[in-house]
Motif scaffolding. Sequence first.
Motif, PDB file in Angstrom:
ATOM      1  N   GLY A  91       0.819  -1.203   0.000  1.00  0.00           N
ATOM      2  CA  GLY A  91       0.000   0.000   0.000  1.00  0.00           C
ATOM      3  C   GLY A  91       0.856   1.257   0.000  1.00  0.00           C
ATOM      4  O   GLY A  91       2.049   1.232  -0.263  1.00  0.00           O
ATOM      5  N   LYS A  92       0.220   2.380   0.305  1.00  0.00           N
ATOM      6  CA  LYS A  92       0.932   3.652   0.337  1.00  0.00           C
ATOM      7  C   LYS A  92       1.690   3.786   1.649  1.00  0.00           C
ATOM      8  O   LYS A  92       1.223   3.334   2.677  1.00  0.00           O
ATOM      9  CB  LYS A  92      -0.047   4.815   0.185  1.00  0.00           C
ATOM     10  N   PHE A  93       2.869   4.410   1.579  1.00  0.00           N
ATOM     11  CA  PHE A  93       3.680   4.586   2.773  1.00  0.00           C
ATOM     12  C   PHE A  93       4.541   5.830   2.631  1.00  0.00           C
ATOM     13  O   PHE A  93       4.760   6.339   1.534  1.00  0.00           O
ATOM     14  CB  PHE A  93       4.564   3.358   3.028  1.00  0.00           C
ATOM     15  N   LEU A  94       5.019   6.326   3.768  1.00  0.00           N
ATOM     16  CA  LEU A  94       5.983   7.424   3.793  1.00  0.00           C
ATOM     17  C   LEU A  94       7.346   6.858   3.412  1.00  0.00           C
ATOM     18  O   LEU A  94       7.676   5.730   3.784  1.00  0.00           O
ATOM     19  CB  LEU A  94       6.076   8.032   5.189  1.00  0.00           C
ATOM     20  N   ILE A  95       8.133   7.633   2.722  1.00  0.00           N
ATOM     21  CA  ILE A  95       9.487   7.180   2.378  1.00  0.00           C
ATOM     22  C   ILE A  95      10.281   7.031   3.680  1.00  0.00           C
ATOM     23  O   ILE A  95      10.058   7.780   4.624  1.00  0.00           O
ATOM     24  CB  ILE A  95      10.164   8.166   1.392  1.00  0.00           C
ATOM     25  N   ILE A 129      15.572  10.659  -0.799  1.00  0.00           N
ATOM     26  CA  ILE A 129      14.882  10.245   0.432  1.00  0.00           C
ATOM     27  C   ILE A 129      14.736  11.413   1.395  1.00  0.00           C
ATOM     28  O   ILE A 129      13.660  11.640   1.957  1.00  0.00           O
ATOM     29  CB  ILE A 129      15.621   9.059   1.091  1.00  0.00           C
ATOM     30  N   SER A 130      15.799  12.183   1.575  1.00  0.00           N
ATOM     31  CA  SER A 130      15.729  13.292   2.534  1.00  0.00           C
ATOM     32  C   SER A 130      14.722  14.348   2.077  1.00  0.00           C
ATOM     33  O   SER A 130      14.014  14.929   2.896  1.00  0.00           O
ATOM     34  CB  SER A 130      17.099  13.902   2.780  1.00  0.00           C
ATOM     35  N   TYR A 131      14.641  14.595   0.771  1.00  0.00           N
ATOM     36  CA  TYR A 131      13.664  15.562   0.269  1.00  0.00           C
ATOM     37  C   TYR A 131      12.237  15.093   0.555  1.00  0.00           C
ATOM     38  O   TYR A 131      11.412  15.833   1.073  1.00  0.00           O
ATOM     39  CB  TYR A 131      13.851  15.782  -1.243  1.00  0.00           C
ATOM     40  N   TRP A 132      11.948  13.835   0.219  1.00  0.00           N
ATOM     41  CA  TRP A 132      10.575  13.345   0.352  1.00  0.00           C
ATOM     42  C   TRP A 132      10.194  13.027   1.790  1.00  0.00           C
ATOM     43  O   TRP A 132       9.011  13.020   2.131  1.00  0.00           O
ATOM     44  CB  TRP A 132      10.348  12.157  -0.572  1.00  0.00           C
ATOM     45  N   LYS A 133      11.166  12.746   2.652  1.00  0.00           N
ATOM     46  CA  LYS A 133      10.843  12.580   4.075  1.00  0.00           C
ATOM     47  C   LYS A 133      10.298  13.880   4.639  1.00  0.00           C
ATOM     48  O   LYS A 133       9.357  13.890   5.426  1.00  0.00           O
ATOM     49  CB  LYS A 133      12.077  12.131   4.861  1.00  0.00           C
ATOM     50  N   ALA A 134      10.886  14.982   4.226  1.00  0.00           N
ATOM     51  CA  ALA A 134      10.432  16.288   4.702  1.00  0.00           C
ATOM     52  C   ALA A 134       9.047  16.623   4.162  1.00  0.00           C
ATOM     53  O   ALA A 134       8.260  17.296   4.831  1.00  0.00           O
ATOM     54  CB  ALA A 134      11.436  17.360   4.290  1.00  0.00           C
ATOM     55  N   GLY A 136       6.596  14.466   3.567  1.00  0.00           N
ATOM     56  CA  GLY A 136       5.598  13.687   4.299  1.00  0.00           C
ATOM     57  C   GLY A 136       4.454  13.177   3.443  1.00  0.00           C
ATOM     58  O   GLY A 136       3.325  13.070   3.903  1.00  0.00           O
ATOM     59  N   ARG A 137       4.717  12.825   2.193  1.00  0.00           N
ATOM     60  CA  ARG A 137       3.682  12.345   1.284  1.00  0.00           C
ATOM     61  C   ARG A 137       3.655  10.821   1.269  1.00  0.00           C
ATOM     62  O   ARG A 137       4.656  10.165   1.495  1.00  0.00           O
ATOM     63  CB  ARG A 137       3.951  12.854  -0.132  1.00  0.00           C
ATOM     64  N   LEU A 138       2.494  10.254   0.963  1.00  0.00           N
ATOM     65  CA  LEU A 138       2.308   8.812   0.891  1.00  0.00           C
ATOM     66  C   LEU A 138       2.178   8.377  -0.568  1.00  0.00           C
ATOM     67  O   LEU A 138       1.375   8.943  -1.314  1.00  0.00           O
ATOM     68  CB  LEU A 138       1.036   8.392   1.629  1.00  0.00           C
ATOM     69  N   PHE A 139       2.953   7.373  -0.963  1.00  0.00           N
ATOM     70  CA  PHE A 139       2.851   6.813  -2.303  1.00  0.00           C
ATOM     71  C   PHE A 139       3.110   5.316  -2.236  1.00  0.00           C
ATOM     72  O   PHE A 139       3.703   4.810  -1.291  1.00  0.00           O
ATOM     73  CB  PHE A 139       3.873   7.454  -3.257  1.00  0.00           C
TER      74      PHE A 139
END
Length: 186
Positions: A91-95, A129-134, A136-139
């Motif tokens: 399913g969708k998850f945070l990086i 990873i560091s960009y998308w952790k900040a 906080g989106r789910l994909f």
Amino acid sequence: MTYSTFTSFFTTLKVFSKNPIKSLYGAKNEILAVFNENVPVMYVVTPRIMKKLFYVHKKNIDYDRSILLNKYLTKIDIKGKSNSCNYTPQGKFLIYDDWKPDNNFLHQALIWGIKLTSAPKNEELLSFISYWKAEGRLFHHMQWQQKFARSLERIRFIKNKHHCCKRDINALPVPDKKIPIGFRDK
């Protein structure tokens, strides 16, 4: 509050979904681990066991059963270190920090119309990873891979463009005086 859950009773999500009560009785009033594709998705406990969980101390845990369960299903050794198991959440998850694209990432990128000439470097992955952790989106995992491939394509294009043809903004253009083929001189 976090608890380590150890059990020798387990079932698959498919079997559990068909008859949860029967599956729970099969666990003999203990904790039942429910797995989907060899990954634990939930633990089912009775209220009596849940009450006991709050009073469990580490010295009372039966490590023999936990080692059997961990080695067989979650591929974690006795010391708690991961054995290079490439876990992909459903399913969708945070990086997360240990996220990695699939082994056939370059081939998948080609299918998506993105031509990557080399495998991603570690610093490119960490930057993504560091960009998308900040953010906080789910994909979904596949969506994360597509985003990563597009990101690599864009970053590498910009780097190559700046390396190959930096132009001087102060230079004046000079027209060439060569007559193209097919045109007359006079």
